[in-house]
Enzyme design. Structure first.
Site, PDB file in Angstrom:
ATOM      1  N   ARG A 173     -45.129  -5.906 -12.330  1.00 21.29           N
ATOM      2  CA  ARG A 173     -46.206  -6.879 -12.323  1.00 21.29           C
ATOM      3  C   ARG A 173     -47.418  -6.294 -11.622  1.00 21.29           C
ATOM      4  O   ARG A 173     -47.299  -5.387 -10.806  1.00 21.29           O
ATOM      5  CB  ARG A 173     -45.771  -8.179 -11.647  1.00 21.29           C
ATOM      6  CG  ARG A 173     -45.201  -7.993 -10.245  1.00 21.29           C
ATOM      7  CD  ARG A 173     -44.675  -9.287  -9.693  1.00 21.29           C
ATOM      8  NE  ARG A 173     -45.744 -10.207  -9.361  1.00 21.29           N
ATOM      9  CZ  ARG A 173     -46.411 -10.221  -8.218  1.00 21.29           C
ATOM     10  NH1 ARG A 173     -46.124  -9.355  -7.265  1.00 21.29           N
ATOM     11  NH2 ARG A 173     -47.361 -11.092  -7.995  1.00 21.29           N
ATOM     12  N   ARG A 177     -55.130 -12.803  -9.199  1.00 20.65           N
ATOM     13  CA  ARG A 177     -55.252 -14.157  -8.643  1.00 20.65           C
ATOM     14  C   ARG A 177     -56.466 -14.837  -9.267  1.00 20.65           C
ATOM     15  O   ARG A 177     -57.555 -14.277  -9.241  1.00 20.65           O
ATOM     16  CB  ARG A 177     -55.421 -14.093  -7.138  1.00 20.65           C
ATOM     17  CG  ARG A 177     -54.202 -13.505  -6.463  1.00 20.65           C
ATOM     18  CD  ARG A 177     -54.394 -13.477  -4.968  1.00 20.65           C
ATOM     19  NE  ARG A 177     -53.293 -12.757  -4.347  1.00 20.65           N
ATOM     20  CZ  ARG A 177     -53.349 -12.209  -3.150  1.00 20.65           C
ATOM     21  NH1 ARG A 177     -54.443 -12.310  -2.425  1.00 20.65           N
ATOM     22  NH2 ARG A 177     -52.310 -11.568  -2.656  1.00 20.65           N
ATOM     23  N   ARG A 256     -42.983  11.536  -2.822  1.00 23.79           N
ATOM     24  CA  ARG A 256     -44.414  11.799  -2.742  1.00 23.79           C
ATOM     25  C   ARG A 256     -44.801  11.837  -1.264  1.00 23.79           C
ATOM     26  O   ARG A 256     -44.175  11.180  -0.428  1.00 23.79           O
ATOM     27  CB  ARG A 256     -45.213  10.694  -3.441  1.00 23.79           C
ATOM     28  CG  ARG A 256     -45.141  10.812  -4.951  1.00 23.79           C
ATOM     29  CD  ARG A 256     -46.103   9.861  -5.625  1.00 23.79           C
ATOM     30  NE  ARG A 256     -45.824   8.473  -5.360  1.00 23.79           N
ATOM     31  CZ  ARG A 256     -46.663   7.615  -4.772  1.00 23.79           C
ATOM     32  NH1 ARG A 256     -47.844   8.028  -4.344  1.00 23.79           N
ATOM     33  NH2 ARG A 256     -46.327   6.363  -4.598  1.00 23.79           N
ATOM     34  N   ARG A 287     -57.739   6.789  -0.747  1.00 22.31           N
ATOM     35  CA  ARG A 287     -58.344   5.719   0.057  1.00 22.31           C
ATOM     36  C   ARG A 287     -58.859   6.264   1.382  1.00 22.31           C
ATOM     37  O   ARG A 287     -58.474   7.351   1.811  1.00 22.31           O
ATOM     38  CB  ARG A 287     -57.391   4.557   0.272  1.00 22.31           C
ATOM     39  CG  ARG A 287     -56.067   4.936   0.874  1.00 22.31           C
ATOM     40  CD  ARG A 287     -55.164   3.715   0.993  1.00 22.31           C
ATOM     41  NE  ARG A 287     -53.971   4.051   1.754  1.00 22.31           N
ATOM     42  CZ  ARG A 287     -53.086   3.189   2.201  1.00 22.31           C
ATOM     43  NH1 ARG A 287     -53.229   1.900   1.955  1.00 22.31           N
ATOM     44  NH2 ARG A 287     -52.034   3.577   2.885  1.00 22.31           N
ATOM     45  N   GLU A 309     -56.952   9.755   2.554  1.00 21.84           N
ATOM     46  CA  GLU A 309     -55.583  10.057   2.119  1.00 21.84           C
ATOM     47  C   GLU A 309     -55.590  10.719   0.746  1.00 21.84           C
ATOM     48  O   GLU A 309     -56.238  10.213  -0.177  1.00 21.84           O
ATOM     49  CB  GLU A 309     -54.759   8.770   2.028  1.00 21.84           C
ATOM     50  CG  GLU A 309     -54.411   8.186   3.371  1.00 21.84           C
ATOM     51  CD  GLU A 309     -53.489   6.979   3.267  1.00 21.84           C
ATOM     52  OE1 GLU A 309     -53.167   6.420   4.317  1.00 21.84           O
ATOM     53  OE2 GLU A 309     -53.111   6.582   2.129  1.00 21.84           O
ATOM     54  N   TYR A 357     -38.203   2.762  -0.712  1.00 11.01           N
ATOM     55  CA  TYR A 357     -39.380   2.393   0.070  1.00 11.01           C
ATOM     56  C   TYR A 357     -39.075   1.091   0.810  1.00 11.01           C
ATOM     57  O   TYR A 357     -38.677   0.093   0.208  1.00 11.01           O
ATOM     58  CB  TYR A 357     -40.639   2.200  -0.801  1.00 11.01           C
ATOM     59  CG  TYR A 357     -41.783   1.794   0.100  1.00 11.01           C
ATOM     60  CD1 TYR A 357     -42.448   2.758   0.848  1.00 11.01           C
ATOM     61  CD2 TYR A 357     -42.112   0.460   0.298  1.00 11.01           C
ATOM     62  CE1 TYR A 357     -43.430   2.405   1.756  1.00 11.01           C
ATOM     63  CE2 TYR A 357     -43.091   0.091   1.206  1.00 11.01           C
ATOM     64  CZ  TYR A 357     -43.744   1.074   1.929  1.00 11.01           C
ATOM     65  OH  TYR A 357     -44.702   0.720   2.842  1.00 11.01           O
ATOM     66  N   ASP A 359     -40.786  -1.598   3.674  1.00 10.85           N
ATOM     67  CA  ASP A 359     -41.804  -1.976   4.641  1.00 10.85           C
ATOM     68  C   ASP A 359     -41.123  -2.155   6.002  1.00 10.85           C
ATOM     69  O   ASP A 359     -39.890  -2.267   6.078  1.00 10.85           O
ATOM     70  CB  ASP A 359     -42.478  -3.286   4.212  1.00 10.85           C
ATOM     71  CG  ASP A 359     -43.719  -3.030   3.374  1.00 10.85           C
ATOM     72  OD1 ASP A 359     -44.414  -2.022   3.637  1.00 10.85           O
ATOM     73  OD2 ASP A 359     -44.005  -3.834   2.474  1.00 10.85           O
TER      74      ASP A 359
HETATM   75  P1  FDA Z   1     -38.762   6.332   9.645  1.00 11.13           P
HETATM   76  O1  FDA Z   1     -39.121   7.422   8.700  1.00 11.13           O
HETATM   77  O2  FDA Z   1     -39.846   5.594  10.303  1.00 11.13           O
HETATM   78  O3  FDA Z   1     -37.834   6.958  10.790  1.00 11.13           O
HETATM   79  C1  FDA Z   1     -36.865   7.955  10.523  1.00 11.13           C
HETATM   80  C2  FDA Z   1     -36.829   8.890  11.724  1.00 11.13           C
HETATM   81  O4  FDA Z   1     -35.713   9.766  11.609  1.00 11.13           O
HETATM   82  C3  FDA Z   1     -38.065   9.775  11.830  1.00 11.13           C
HETATM   83  O5  FDA Z   1     -38.656   9.626  13.104  1.00 11.13           O
HETATM   84  C4  FDA Z   1     -37.518  11.181  11.619  1.00 11.13           C
HETATM   85  O6  FDA Z   1     -38.227  12.156  12.375  1.00 11.13           O
HETATM   86  C5  FDA Z   1     -36.094  11.031  12.105  1.00 11.13           C
HETATM   87  N1  FDA Z   1     -35.169  12.043  11.549  1.00 11.13           N
HETATM   88  C6  FDA Z   1     -35.012  12.356  10.238  1.00 11.13           C
HETATM   89  N2  FDA Z   1     -34.084  13.316  10.105  1.00 11.13           N
HETATM   90  C7  FDA Z   1     -33.613  13.609  11.355  1.00 11.13           C
HETATM   91  C8  FDA Z   1     -32.661  14.524  11.868  1.00 11.13           C
HETATM   92  N3  FDA Z   1     -31.944  15.344  11.061  1.00 11.13           N
HETATM   93  N4  FDA Z   1     -32.453  14.567  13.206  1.00 11.13           N
HETATM   94  C9  FDA Z   1     -33.150  13.762  14.044  1.00 11.13           C
HETATM   95  N5  FDA Z   1     -34.086  12.868  13.605  1.00 11.13           N
HETATM   96  C10 FDA Z   1     -34.313  12.793  12.273  1.00 11.13           C
HETATM   97  N6  FDA Z   1     -44.700  -0.761   6.341  1.00 11.13           N
HETATM   98  C11 FDA Z   1     -45.272  -1.965   6.562  1.00 11.13           C
HETATM   99  O7  FDA Z   1     -44.568  -2.926   6.841  1.00 11.13           O
HETATM  100  N7  FDA Z   1     -46.633  -2.108   6.507  1.00 11.13           N
HETATM  101  C12 FDA Z   1     -47.459  -1.079   6.207  1.00 11.13           C
HETATM  102  O8  FDA Z   1     -48.681  -1.250   6.155  1.00 11.13           O
HETATM  103  C13 FDA Z   1     -46.873   0.202   5.957  1.00 11.13           C
HETATM  104  N8  FDA Z   1     -47.639   1.265   5.654  1.00 11.13           N
HETATM  105  C14 FDA Z   1     -47.059   2.473   5.351  1.00 11.13           C
HETATM  106  C15 FDA Z   1     -47.864   3.540   4.989  1.00 11.13           C
HETATM  107  C16 FDA Z   1     -47.287   4.756   4.650  1.00 11.13           C
HETATM  108  C17 FDA Z   1     -48.169   5.906   4.253  1.00 11.13           C
HETATM  109  C18 FDA Z   1     -45.884   4.903   4.668  1.00 11.13           C
HETATM  110  C19 FDA Z   1     -45.246   6.192   4.260  1.00 11.13           C
HETATM  111  C20 FDA Z   1     -45.084   3.844   5.053  1.00 11.13           C
HETATM  112  C21 FDA Z   1     -45.665   2.616   5.395  1.00 11.13           C
HETATM  113  N9  FDA Z   1     -44.882   1.545   5.799  1.00 11.13           N
HETATM  114  C22 FDA Z   1     -45.471   0.327   6.038  1.00 11.13           C
HETATM  115  C23 FDA Z   1     -43.411   1.677   5.886  1.00 11.13           C
HETATM  116  C24 FDA Z   1     -42.890   2.019   7.286  1.00 11.13           C
HETATM  117  O9  FDA Z   1     -43.388   3.273   7.691  1.00 11.13           O
HETATM  118  C25 FDA Z   1     -41.350   2.010   7.204  1.00 11.13           C
HETATM  119  O10 FDA Z   1     -40.925   0.704   7.010  1.00 11.13           O
HETATM  120  C26 FDA Z   1     -40.649   2.521   8.433  1.00 11.13           C
HETATM  121  O11 FDA Z   1     -41.078   3.829   8.696  1.00 11.13           O
HETATM  122  C27 FDA Z   1     -39.164   2.529   8.186  1.00 11.13           C
HETATM  123  O12 FDA Z   1     -38.476   2.964   9.328  1.00 11.13           O
HETATM  124  P2  FDA Z   1     -37.202   3.911   9.193  1.00 11.13           P
HETATM  125  O13 FDA Z   1     -36.537   3.875  10.506  1.00 11.13           O
HETATM  126  O14 FDA Z   1     -36.392   3.545   8.011  1.00 11.13           O
HETATM  127  O15 FDA Z   1     -37.792   5.363   8.851  1.00 11.13           O
END
Ligand code: FDA
Length: 379
Positions: A173, A177, A256, A287, A309, A357, A359
């Protein structure tokens, strides 16, 4: 140590905090970066005092009351409401596409019904034929003129692929609006952590039974907190990349990534708002973020921090940001999911550990649910 959490993003920190506080466990968190918080981390620019999100703009929003109640234990939120604008051929329009966008674009003054009829006529171009690619799918949803202005160039830049070569299934979708509401999110709750993301994340980690070890890669061999030393001995919550855990034995999952071009400008306001999308293909970035607008309630010193970005496919050394989720990825993912299910007392979670993905509110919501369904029964 009763539990090892790999990764200190919002998934890992939520599990660690619950396990330490509710179950009274000694939790060790290993984090390969030099800071906690995963991609939600922020720092403050020394010259201007502006908080910068280090891994792209982060705005908290949720309609999940349980998640909202949980996060409010660690931080207050400002009443920030996110609004995005889009530049097309030198003109700036409000997003998501709404009556304001439509009337500005068509140079009209239509009411909701007239606009709805116009878009329905334009969306009928395929005359009932099944869309064969992303371009046709988008046209079937919003018509060709709006698609070509606001979706085509932006999508081509995001995917580095012509939308005619992308599968129709990438979009289900496209929100349009037929009123003037241009709030980006319509969740019940949204805002920015009042003292910043770093303070929020630090409060979650700051527990006497949580031991954080920065700069430690769980998958690097030969240390006491490595996979080889720990799995099977102590329960593990793993939030790193799923394919990397298994040494890429079934292949690599596609992601990506974003490149950030950061500038500190000697002016007080660059674009008048936090996010402006660039819809045209001849502008190479997708952006521009201007961080100070996320916190209109704060006073900053002079100057402003802006970040452009650029989107591209991730190579091995890049930060994985958005799963590509192509058909090939899904076949590989299925094999990794099977392997993950066979790992003894290892919970794979978060966006990297599940190749999804998420949030922030989804990562936290998922961690709270997996804490109850998987971690609690371990003890
Ligand atoms: P996250 O990636 O944050 O944490 C994983 C951690 O594990 C990292 O710190 C990494 O270094 C660590 N790690 C990985 N492998 C490892 C290893 N072998 N040993 C030790 N450590 C290790 N959400 C939202 O609600 N509003 C928003 O506006 C946005 N905007 C946004 C923009 C962009 C560009 C992205 C990419 C993402 C967002 N998000 C978002 C999403 C948000 O970033 C996401 O929900 C959280 O990062 C998820 O948290 P996690 O713990 O799952 O992963």
């Amino acid at each position: 140590m009763d539990l090892l959490v790999v990764g200190s993003g919002l998934f890992g920190l939520t599990i660690a905090e619950r396990a330490a506080d509710e179950l009274g466990l000694q939790v060790t968190v290993v984090e390969s970066r030099d800071h906690i918080g995963g991609n939600a981390w922020s720092t403050v620019d020394e010259d201007t005092g502006i908080e910068e999100h280090r891994y792209g703009a982060h705005i908290f929003h949720t309609s999940n009351d349980k998640v909202w109640g949980y996060v409010n234990r660690f931080t207050d939120f400002t009443p920030y409401e996110h609004r995005v604008y889009a530049r097309h051929r030198g003109e700036v329009f409000p997003l998501p596409i709404n009556l304001g966008t439509i009337n500005q674009f068509f140079r009209r003054g239509m009411g909701p019904d007239e606009a709805r009829r116009l878009i329905a006529e334009q969306a009928a171009e395929l005359a009932g034929r099944e869309p064969g690619n992303l371009e046709e799918k988008a046209i079937s949803l919003i018509g060709r003129p709006l698609y070509e202005a606001f979706i085509r160039g932006y999508t081509a830049k995001q995917w580095q692929t012509d939308p005619r070569d992308l599968p129709a299934g990438i979009i289900t979708r496209l929100p349009v609006r037929f009123n003037y509401d241009n709030r980006y999110f319509n969740d019940t709750h949204q805002g920015m952590p009042r003292d910043g993301y770093a303070a929020w994340l630090q409060r979650m980690a700051d527990h006497p039974r949580i031991d954080i070890r920065l700069g430690v890669d769980f998958l690097a061999p030969g240390h006491e907190l490595s996979r080889d030393a720990v799995v099977g001995q102590v329960p593990v919550v793993y939030t790193g990349p799923l394919d990397r855990y298994f040494g890429h034995r079934y292949g690599t999952l596609g992601w990506r990534t974003l490149d950030f071009e950061r500038r500190v400008l000697d002016i007080d306001d660059h674009q008048g708002t936090s996010v402006v999308n660039e819809c045209d293909e001849d502008v190479p970035y997708t952006r521009t973020l201007e961080f100070k607008h996320f916190h209109p309630e704060r006073t900053h010193r002079s100057g402003t921090v802006v970040v452009r970005e650029f989107s591209r496919f991730a190579e091995a050394a890049d930060e994985p940001f958005y799963p590509v989720n192509a058909a090939g990825d899904r076949a590989v993912l299925e094999q990794y999911r099977q392997a993950a299910a066979d790992e003894p007392r290892v919970l794979f979670g978060g966006r990297l550990g599940t190749y999804q993905y998420l949030d922030m509110h989804m990562a936290i919501g998922s961690a709270l649910a997996r804490f109850d369904s998987t971690v609690r029964p371990w003890f």
